[in-house]
Design a protein around this motif. Sequence first.
Motif, short mmCIF file in Angstrom:
data_model
loop_
_atom_site.label_atom_id
_atom_site.label_comp_id
_atom_site.label_asym_id
_atom_site.label_seq_id
_atom_site.Cartn_x
_atom_site.Cartn_y
_atom_site.Cartn_z
N THR A 305 0.84 -1.20 0.00
CA THR A 305 0.00 0.00 0.00
C THR A 305 0.87 1.25 0.00
N TYR A 306 0.21 2.39 0.01
CA TYR A 306 0.96 3.65 -0.03
C TYR A 306 1.71 3.89 1.28
N HIS A 307 2.85 4.53 1.16
CA HIS A 307 3.63 4.93 2.34
C HIS A 307 2.90 6.09 3.02
N PRO A 308 2.83 6.09 4.36
CA PRO A 308 2.15 7.19 5.05
C PRO A 308 2.69 8.57 4.67
N ALA A 309 3.98 8.67 4.40
CA ALA A 309 4.53 9.98 4.02
C ALA A 309 3.92 10.44 2.70
N TYR A 310 3.66 9.50 1.80
CA TYR A 310 3.01 9.85 0.54
C TYR A 310 1.57 10.27 0.80
N LEU A 311 0.90 9.58 1.73
CA LEU A 311 -0.49 9.92 2.05
C LEU A 311 -0.58 11.31 2.68
N LEU A 312 0.47 11.70 3.41
CA LEU A 312 0.48 13.06 3.97
C LEU A 312 0.58 14.09 2.84
N ARG A 313 1.31 13.72 1.80
CA ARG A 313 1.46 14.67 0.67
C ARG A 313 0.21 14.68 -0.20
N ASP A 314 -0.45 13.52 -0.31
CA ASP A 314 -1.63 13.43 -1.17
C ASP A 314 -2.76 12.70 -0.41
N PRO A 315 -3.41 13.40 0.50
CA PRO A 315 -4.42 12.75 1.36
C PRO A 315 -5.58 12.12 0.58
N ARG A 316 -5.74 12.53 -0.69
CA ARG A 316 -6.83 11.92 -1.47
C ARG A 316 -6.62 10.42 -1.63
N GLN A 317 -5.38 9.95 -1.51
CA GLN A 317 -5.10 8.53 -1.69
C GLN A 317 -5.38 7.70 -0.42
N LYS A 318 -5.77 8.39 0.67
CA LYS A 318 -6.03 7.65 1.91
C LYS A 318 -7.13 6.61 1.71
N ALA A 319 -8.13 6.98 0.92
CA ALA A 319 -9.24 6.04 0.70
C ALA A 319 -8.73 4.78 0.01
N GLU A 320 -7.79 4.96 -0.91
CA GLU A 320 -7.22 3.80 -1.61
C GLU A 320 -6.42 2.93 -0.63
N ALA A 321 -5.63 3.58 0.22
CA ALA A 321 -4.85 2.82 1.22
C ALA A 321 -5.79 2.07 2.16
N TRP A 322 -6.89 2.70 2.51
CA TRP A 322 -7.85 2.06 3.42
C TRP A 322 -8.43 0.79 2.79
N LYS A 323 -8.63 0.83 1.46
CA LYS A 323 -9.10 -0.38 0.77
C LYS A 323 -8.10 -1.52 0.97
N ASP A 324 -6.82 -1.20 0.85
CA ASP A 324 -5.78 -2.24 1.04
C ASP A 324 -5.82 -2.77 2.47
N LEU A 325 -5.96 -1.85 3.43
CA LEU A 325 -5.95 -2.27 4.84
C LEU A 325 -7.21 -3.08 5.17
N LYS A 326 -8.30 -2.78 4.50
CA LYS A 326 -9.52 -3.58 4.75
C LYS A 326 -9.32 -5.02 4.26
N LEU A 327 -8.59 -5.18 3.17
CA LEU A 327 -8.27 -6.55 2.71
C LEU A 327 -7.46 -7.28 3.77
N VAL A 328 -6.53 -6.54 4.39
CA VAL A 328 -5.71 -7.13 5.47
C VAL A 328 -6.61 -7.53 6.64
N MET A 329 -7.52 -6.65 6.99
CA MET A 329 -8.40 -6.93 8.14
C MET A 329 -9.27 -8.16 7.86
N THR A 330 -9.80 -8.25 6.66
CA THR A 330 -10.61 -9.41 6.30
C THR A 330 -9.78 -10.69 6.41
N GLU A 331 -8.56 -10.62 5.86
CA GLU A 331 -7.67 -11.79 5.90
C GLU A 331 -7.37 -12.22 7.34
N MET A 332 -7.23 -11.24 8.22
CA MET A 332 -6.84 -11.54 9.60
C MET A 332 -8.04 -11.67 10.53
N GLY A 333 -9.24 -11.49 10.00
CA GLY A 333 -10.44 -11.59 10.85
C GLY A 333 -10.55 -10.46 11.84
#
Length: 341
Positions: A305-333
């Motif tokens: 996923t995106y590096h947090p430093a990149y998300l600080l520069r372009d906060p619009r991408q936070k939603a995309e990063a959250w999609k990746d993290l949701k996949l992680v959460m599903t995988e880990m229950g």
Amino acid sequence: MSGSEPTSQPNFVAVRQQLHAYVDFLRDLGIHDLYHRGDPKIILPEWLRSKPVMAAPLVQGKADAFRGSAQAATPAQRQVSNYPAASLAGIRVSAVRQHLPAQGFSSIGGGMGAAADGSFPRTEGSPFMAKPPSLDVLAPIPVRIVPAAERPAALQAVRAAIGECTRCPLAYAGRRHIVFADGDPNARLMFVGEGPGADEDASGVPFVGKAGQLLNNMIAAMGLKREEVYIANIVKCRPPGNRTPEFVEATTCSPFLLQQIDIVHPEVIVALGLTAASYLLGVKQSLASMRGRWQSVRGAKVMVTYHPAYLLRDPRQKAEAWKDLKLVMTEMGLTPPQRPS
Ligand code: URA
């Protein structure tokens, strides 16, 4: 500008390649601290250490030329490094070498930081020319999982093996602390970033600056505490000016990360940004092409996923990063914490 003056733009690619060639040349001479003011430290490579009679005048003369001084380098300046030959048991140096470009490596050194002959490597042209080796090819995936109770001591042993590391040029680039890792040695989830920034270099703890604050928020949004995950980086020393680690720096350091991964044995690794993804997985692809799908390394599932430093520069991408993290959460229950209504 007068009509007779050249109008063409400088060829930046050629200039950059030339600069890299100079840097590689200096490293072949054992000069690694290119970022310091004043006299550079001289580190004799193994091939020179084994031929002291021949070595001294050769290095001395070239170092003098570099400094533009007729003064000889003193023995103190010729500080000998201790980057050991293949000090990491089980890491296949040959496996690293086969991923290097077929040409463009020093006829003197050649190979990686952990080269069997102790020689120091160089990259030719751009550090991005070489495809890094995946951490999977550097050593067999251990059959024996380190028991949970033994993991803290096993990690401490890796930290002790790193010592006051001088294996790569970052040791001479103004480093204050080696930033080993933070978090739970038995974590199910591991985050891997690029390398320490100024705050991390000052504190010795990864991800404590602004990007770290955002990472903490990302972890909390997943319903976890920072203390429950394990956080490390591709390189453990701060690259000067927060530049991207060079190929040789990343590949010299990543075998230690490999050992940390093998010990912690996380179910999932989140690669934060392109550098982490590239050196974990051994790929040269765009971040966009790697995000949002499962890959694997050292038996763990990997989500890029995106590096947090990149998300600080372009906060619009936070939603995309959250999609990746949701996949992680599903995988880990994992279920996200309830927001107060
Ligand atoms: N960025 C990283 O990649 N790692 C850190 O530890 C801090 C900032």
